[in-house]
Motif scaffolding. Structure first.
Motif, PDB file in Angstrom:
ATOM      1  N   LEU A 282       0.940  -1.312   0.004  1.00 57.96           N
ATOM      2  CA  LEU A 282       0.042   0.110   0.220  1.00 57.96           C
ATOM      3  C   LEU A 282       0.931   1.435   0.026  1.00 57.96           C
ATOM      4  O   LEU A 282       0.526   2.374  -0.572  1.00 57.96           O
ATOM      5  CB  LEU A 282      -0.896   0.110   1.058  1.00 57.96           C
ATOM      6  N   ALA A 283       1.968   1.274   0.737  1.00 55.20           N
ATOM      7  CA  ALA A 283       2.897   2.421   0.784  1.00 55.20           C
ATOM      8  C   ALA A 283       3.373   2.943  -0.389  1.00 55.20           C
ATOM      9  O   ALA A 283       3.472   4.072  -0.914  1.00 55.20           O
ATOM     10  CB  ALA A 283       3.808   2.333   1.867  1.00 55.20           C
ATOM     11  N   ASP A 284       3.809   1.707  -1.466  1.00 55.37           N
ATOM     12  CA  ASP A 284       4.184   2.091  -2.675  1.00 55.37           C
ATOM     13  C   ASP A 284       3.239   2.866  -3.429  1.00 55.37           C
ATOM     14  O   ASP A 284       3.327   3.712  -4.360  1.00 55.37           O
ATOM     15  CB  ASP A 284       4.742   0.788  -3.524  1.00 55.37           C
ATOM     16  N   ALA A 285       2.055   2.098  -3.210  1.00 54.69           N
ATOM     17  CA  ALA A 285       0.864   2.844  -4.212  1.00 54.69           C
ATOM     18  C   ALA A 285       0.479   3.873  -3.823  1.00 54.69           C
ATOM     19  O   ALA A 285       0.499   5.103  -4.644  1.00 54.69           O
ATOM     20  CB  ALA A 285      -0.312   1.911  -4.242  1.00 54.69           C
ATOM     21  N   LEU A 286       0.509   4.336  -2.616  1.00 56.09           N
ATOM     22  CA  LEU A 286       0.160   5.785  -1.968  1.00 56.09           C
ATOM     23  C   LEU A 286       1.368   6.750  -2.353  1.00 56.09           C
ATOM     24  O   LEU A 286       0.898   8.023  -2.981  1.00 56.09           O
ATOM     25  CB  LEU A 286       0.015   5.911  -0.498  1.00 56.09           C
ATOM     26  N   VAL A 311     -11.262  -3.186  -5.028  1.00 52.69           N
ATOM     27  CA  VAL A 311      -9.981  -3.971  -4.423  1.00 52.69           C
ATOM     28  C   VAL A 311     -10.271  -4.214  -2.693  1.00 52.69           C
ATOM     29  O   VAL A 311     -11.281  -3.920  -2.338  1.00 52.69           O
ATOM     30  CB  VAL A 311      -8.925  -2.678  -4.100  1.00 52.69           C
ATOM     31  N   GLU A 312      -9.382  -4.620  -2.180  1.00 56.06           N
ATOM     32  CA  GLU A 312      -9.403  -5.194  -0.719  1.00 56.06           C
ATOM     33  C   GLU A 312      -8.165  -4.912  -0.133  1.00 56.06           C
ATOM     34  O   GLU A 312      -7.064  -4.784  -0.856  1.00 56.06           O
ATOM     35  CB  GLU A 312      -9.526  -6.691  -0.719  1.00 56.06           C
ATOM     36  N   LEU A 313      -8.203  -4.380   1.166  1.00 51.78           N
ATOM     37  CA  LEU A 313      -7.210  -3.951   1.823  1.00 51.78           C
ATOM     38  C   LEU A 313      -7.067  -4.866   3.219  1.00 51.78           C
ATOM     39  O   LEU A 313      -7.777  -4.982   3.852  1.00 51.78           O
ATOM     40  CB  LEU A 313      -7.588  -2.241   2.127  1.00 51.78           C
ATOM     41  N   HIS A 314      -5.740  -5.647   3.286  1.00 52.56           N
ATOM     42  CA  HIS A 314      -5.279  -6.195   4.457  1.00 52.56           C
ATOM     43  C   HIS A 314      -3.993  -5.969   4.820  1.00 52.56           C
ATOM     44  O   HIS A 314      -3.100  -6.382   4.228  1.00 52.56           O
ATOM     45  CB  HIS A 314      -5.788  -7.805   4.131  1.00 52.56           C
ATOM     46  N   ASP A 315      -3.894  -5.380   6.117  1.00 48.88           N
ATOM     47  CA  ASP A 315      -2.394  -5.503   6.791  1.00 48.88           C
ATOM     48  C   ASP A 315      -1.555  -4.597   5.707  1.00 48.88           C
ATOM     49  O   ASP A 315      -0.507  -5.084   5.310  1.00 48.88           O
ATOM     50  CB  ASP A 315      -2.106  -6.834   7.013  1.00 48.88           C
ATOM     51  N   GLN A 316      -1.789  -3.379   5.240  1.00 48.82           N
ATOM     52  CA  GLN A 316      -1.106  -2.697   4.299  1.00 48.82           C
ATOM     53  C   GLN A 316      -0.816  -3.260   3.148  1.00 48.82           C
ATOM     54  O   GLN A 316       0.019  -2.991   2.293  1.00 48.82           O
ATOM     55  CB  GLN A 316       0.184  -2.405   5.066  1.00 48.82           C
TER      56      GLN A 316
END
Length: 914
Positions: A282-286, A311-316
């Motif tokens: 997630l950090a790379d995408a942000l 999309v789905e978000l789990h533990d970053q």
């Protein structure tokens, strides 16, 4: 969509594993691999999810991985994902395997690791994990795995039989992979039955009008994902007559794109970066999304996409609900937006040179030499990790963005050479064709000519082609590239082996090899002398080989010396060279060269009497040739197996193997392989008593202009030709062939030729001369040629019986029968028994030794165990898991009537002879 309930029927599987539950239960007894194919959205992922649930309920160990389209160029990315939970145990792997595996993951410095060592390390790591608990490996979207990972999975899938491992792989239709030509069993998923499709549609979209309901059912064609997603697109009015003929995949992409259009701009920008990214962080995408949108983004920016179910978000970790969502987002964006997303990701991955290079390459629509140079470095690193396929792709893309035509051509040539090393001739030819218009300079041009030459290896254009090769070799030598010059000399020499261009041309090839040689005993020189001048230089080659015999040399050198010995018919010298070469090549994991060494070793074993060993080596050579994409070697191995089947009296199997060898060879004109196959057919017919057929097949080797005509191979079959000629009434033709070979024998000491000629002289002689000629042939030193001696004894006994010297005939016939029994040559042994019965003496039926009850794999393993190797050492030699070795030994012991490893040598008897 959640996982299905109940059980799943696996159509076409054996009754006991016709359901997924049965398939998983079987894992405690044996390993299984299954490739699940189907259209996008057909339910492959659901099947794998269901399998994971059921496996966990059975307390199986589970490891999963999934291909991601943007990661296809990252070497071993999928494999690292799969093995991450097990890597702590890598320290227990044998040294070379451990280094190869960690080097592939960039976790250790190493040279260029052999891909098969990486694959063997994976097999053993999985086997060790499964020894504690049975293991399920579920791999989704195989079509998007990096190629090195797919090749490893194929290697593992072919070797799972004895390990408690189930390997399930899901693959989308229409995407070629290295698994396509494998023999991994397949399960093809089709659409839902009409009643089930209606139930699924009504459960999610009960308010559809009759017309829309009918249209969805028609267009979905039973595809579960389409039944869920198309109603949303239809309700939104985005599926019109204009899109009526779109493929289902495109329809589904549009269905997902409907929801994308409703999202805020910064959410769409963030999703585009995530879709272009080669990871799930997630950090790379942000970080990339912030660069693209110009706004500080947090996870809150994803809320609209989460609410829309994209999309789905789990533990970053950010994942798309379905690969088609990622595809829809990426392709819906404009070209400029996609370039910007990749440019942003190049900055995000600045510390990872491989990822940075790929994203920089995707972020430009023009040529840029700095990007090309980075991609070339990617290729270097990929080669160091054993990921040759990735190196080829990187070099091709580097060529596309190269600013200088010559630099681009150089990169394409290197990529073509690597593709050829992989056995991918079509890809190499395509890359070479792209490079040639821009090739500048003598040496690059010569490299292109050389590659074109090896790609057209099967073409045999006679002396003109050999002259061209010699000219190019001389040009490469003048330019200072000795290795390239040697490549041309090798190609010229092998064409001299295929078809005699005359001594003038052959001597020119040998002279050039002499100028390039490091010394008189240079193995490259000896091989050239043997292949281009087996008769003229046979004595010299044999003398030099005898001097080198005891020296300790590396695997490449000893393989070449073994080839030289076999080519001049000195098969009694071959074993000393090839046994050490084969051992080294196994240890190094160099399966391509190992296949070639095994192919040469087989003939030494056939001619020198180790029939059991020849069968094992030929089977291994055929399997490895198939795995390493060497059709010429595979065709040769099939020919060898056909001949061995004939010697055992297995006529039908032998003819089928010969036909398969022809099929694998195709239309390629390689006379040495055609001669081998005709040799096999001749022996099959001879052993079956079809003497006219036998003579016809063998005579092709002596007929100028025939595809099987081969001056050297004639020397190896002259005794069989003479036997067939006598029985078929074709003695005059055979005598002409013998007379021609007598002239050859006067110029070379080739041992096999002289053994065969002595046999042929006796077989074809008049009564007045035959006795003395048989005695002369039997009086020669035949200690290295037990099969030849047994056949001579049979021939002599038959001659004596036909002259009514019955008592005398029984002595050589008994000796022949006993020798054939020991060698395991059943067809010849039965012929000796028939002759003895005709001489008035009955023979007991041959009692097969216990070792003949073993499968070839069991026998191979048992022989190595009898020689003192441990299970792990045997596994490394045969590219199996050590558990597989243990299972085969467990099955072999009862068949041999033994209970301990120390009893193996006695139980195997003569079959353990090297």
């Amino acid at each position: 969509m959640g996982a299905p309930t109940g059980d799943i029927t696996l159509f076409g599987r054996e009754p006991e594993i016709a359901t997924l539950d049965g398939f998983l239960d079987r894992v405690r007894e044996r390993g299984e691999a299954l490739l699940v194919r189907g259209a996008p959205g057909i339910g492959k992922s659901a099947l794998l999810s269901f399998a994971v649930e059921r496996a966990e309920a059975r307390n199986l160990l589970v490891s999963t991985a999934s291909g991601v389209q943007s990661e296809t160029h990252l070497p071993f990315a999928g494999l690292h994902q799969l093995l991450r939970p097990m890597l702590a145990a890598a320290g227990r792997l044998p040294g070379r395997q451990r280094e190869a595996l960690l080097g592939a993951f960039g976790m250790a410095g190493t040279g260029d690791p052999e891909p098969f060592l990486v694959a063997l390390a994976v097999l053993n790591l999985l086997g060790d994990a499964a020894a504690h608990r049975p293991l399920l490996i579920a791999v989704d979207d195989v079509q998007w795995l990096d190629a090195p990972t797919t090749e490893v999975l194929g290697f593992v899938a072919r070797r799972l039989r004895s390990d408690p491992i189930v390997l399930l792989m899901a693959l989308r239709d229409g995407h070629p992979t290295s698994l396509d030509a494998s023999d991994v069993p397949e399960l093809r998923l089709n659409g839902l039955e009409p009643a089930a499709a209606e139930a699924l549609l009504d459960a999610g979209s009960s308010g559809l009008s009759v017309g829309l309901r009918w249209r969805v059912l028609s267009e979905a064609a039973g595809n579960p994902l389409a039944l869920v997603e198309l109603p949303l697109a239809l309700d939104a009015g985005t599926v019109t007559d204009e899109t009526g003929f779109l493929p289902l995949t495109a329809r589904l992409e549009r269905a997902f794109a409907v929801r994308l259009a409703e999202l805020p701009p910064h959410t769409r920008g963030l999703l585009l970066v995530a879709a272009a990214n080669d990871g799930h962080d997630l950090a790379d995408a942000l970080a990339g999304g912030a660069t693209v949108t110009g706004a500080d983004l947090t996870a809150e920016a994803l809320v609209p996409a989460l609410d829309a179910g994209l999309v789905e978000l789990h533990d970053q970790t950010l994942r798309f609900r379905h690969p088609l969502v990622r595809s829809a987002i990426y392709h819906k964006a404009g070209g400029t937006d996609r370039l910007a997303a990749h440019a942003a990701l190049a900055q995000v991955h600045a510390r990872d040179p491989d990822r940075r290079a790929w994203h920089r390459a995707a972020a430009i629509a023009h040529r840029d030499e700095s990007v090309a140079a980075e991609l070339e470095e990617v290729a270097v690193r990929a080669r160091q990790r054993g990921a040759i396929t990735v190196a080829v792709t990187a070099l091709r893309r580097a060529a596309e963005v190269s600013e200088e035509p010559a630099a681009g051509a150089h990169r394409l040539l290197t990529a073509a050479e690597l593709a050829f090393e992989l056995g991918r001739g079509d890809q190499a030819a395509e890359l070479l064709a792209l490079a040639q218009p821009s090739v500048l300079g003598d040496l690059p041009h010569a490299r292109g000519v050389w590659l074109s030459e090896v790609l057209g290896e099967g073409r045999n254009d006679g002396p003109a082609r050999i002259r061209r090769l010699v000219t190019m070799a001389e040009a490469a030598q003048a330019a200072g590239d000795r290795e390239l010059a040697l490549n041309f000399v090798r190609a010229a020499a092998i064409r001299c082996w295929w078809s005699d261009p005359g001594w003038e041309q052959r001597s020119r090839v040998i002279a050039l090899a002499g100028r390039l040689a490091a010394g008189d005993d240079d193995p490259e020189l000896l091989v050239t002398m043997a292949t281009a001048g087996a008769v003229e230089h046979g004595a010299e080659v044999i003398e030099r080989l005898a001097k080198v015999g005891g020296a300790r040399l590396d695997a490449d050198v000893t393989r070449l010396l073994g080839v030289a010995a076999s080519t001049v018919g000195a098969f009694d010298l071959v074993g000393g060279f090839l046994e050490s070469s084969i051992a080294d090549l196994r240890t190094q994991g160099r399966l391509g060269l190992l296949t070639r060494a095994l192919s040469t070793q087989v003939w030494r074993q056939v001619f020198c009497g180790d029939w059991a060993g020849a069968l094992l080596v030929a089977e291994e050579a055929e399997r490895l040739a198939r795995e390493t994409a060497q059709p010429r070697r595979q065709a040769s191995a099939l020919g060898m197996l056909a001949l061995l089947a004939g010697l055992r009296g297995e006529e039908e199997r032998g003819l089928a193997l010969a036909a398969e060898g022809e099929r694998v060879l195709g239309t390629v004109d390689i006379s040495s392989v055609v001669a081998l196959i005709e040799h096999a057919r001749g022996v099959i017919a001879l052993c079956a008593g079809r003497y006219d057929d036998a003579f016809g097949h063998l005579w092709r080797l002596f007929e100028p202009g025939d595809a099987a005509h081969h001056p050297i191979w004639q020397q190896w079959v002259i005794s069989e030709l003479a036997e067939a000629a006598v029985a078929a009434g074709r003695t005059e033709q055979a005598r002409r062939a013998v007379a021609e070979l007598e002239q050859v024998a006067a110029r070379t000491p080739a041992p096999l030729l002289h053994v065969g000629l002595r046999h042929a002289r006796a077989s074809l002689a008049d009564d007045a001369d035959a006795e003395a000629l048989y005695q002369d042939a039997l009086g020669a030193d035949l200690s290295h040629w037990p099969m030849a001696r047994a056949r001579l004894l049979l021939g002599h006994g038959m001659w004596l019986r036909r002259r009514r010297r019955i008592q005398e005939a029984r002595v050589p016939l008994r000796a022949a029968r006993d020798a054939f029994d020991v060698l395991g040559l059943l067809a010849w042994g039965e012929k000796a028994r028939q002759e003895l019965r005709a001489a008035g003496e009955a023979s007991d039926r041959r009692v097969a030794p216990a070792a003949e009850q073993l499968t070839s794999q069991e026998l191979h393993i048992a022989r190595l165990a009898a020689a003192g190797l441990s299970n792990r050492e045997i596994a490394q030699q045969l590219y199996l898991s050590h558990r597989t070795v243990s299972t085969h030994l467990y099955r072999a012991f009862p068949k041999l009537g033994i209970t301990a490893r120390g009893q193996l040598r006695d139980a195997l008897g003569n079959t353990s002879r090297d």
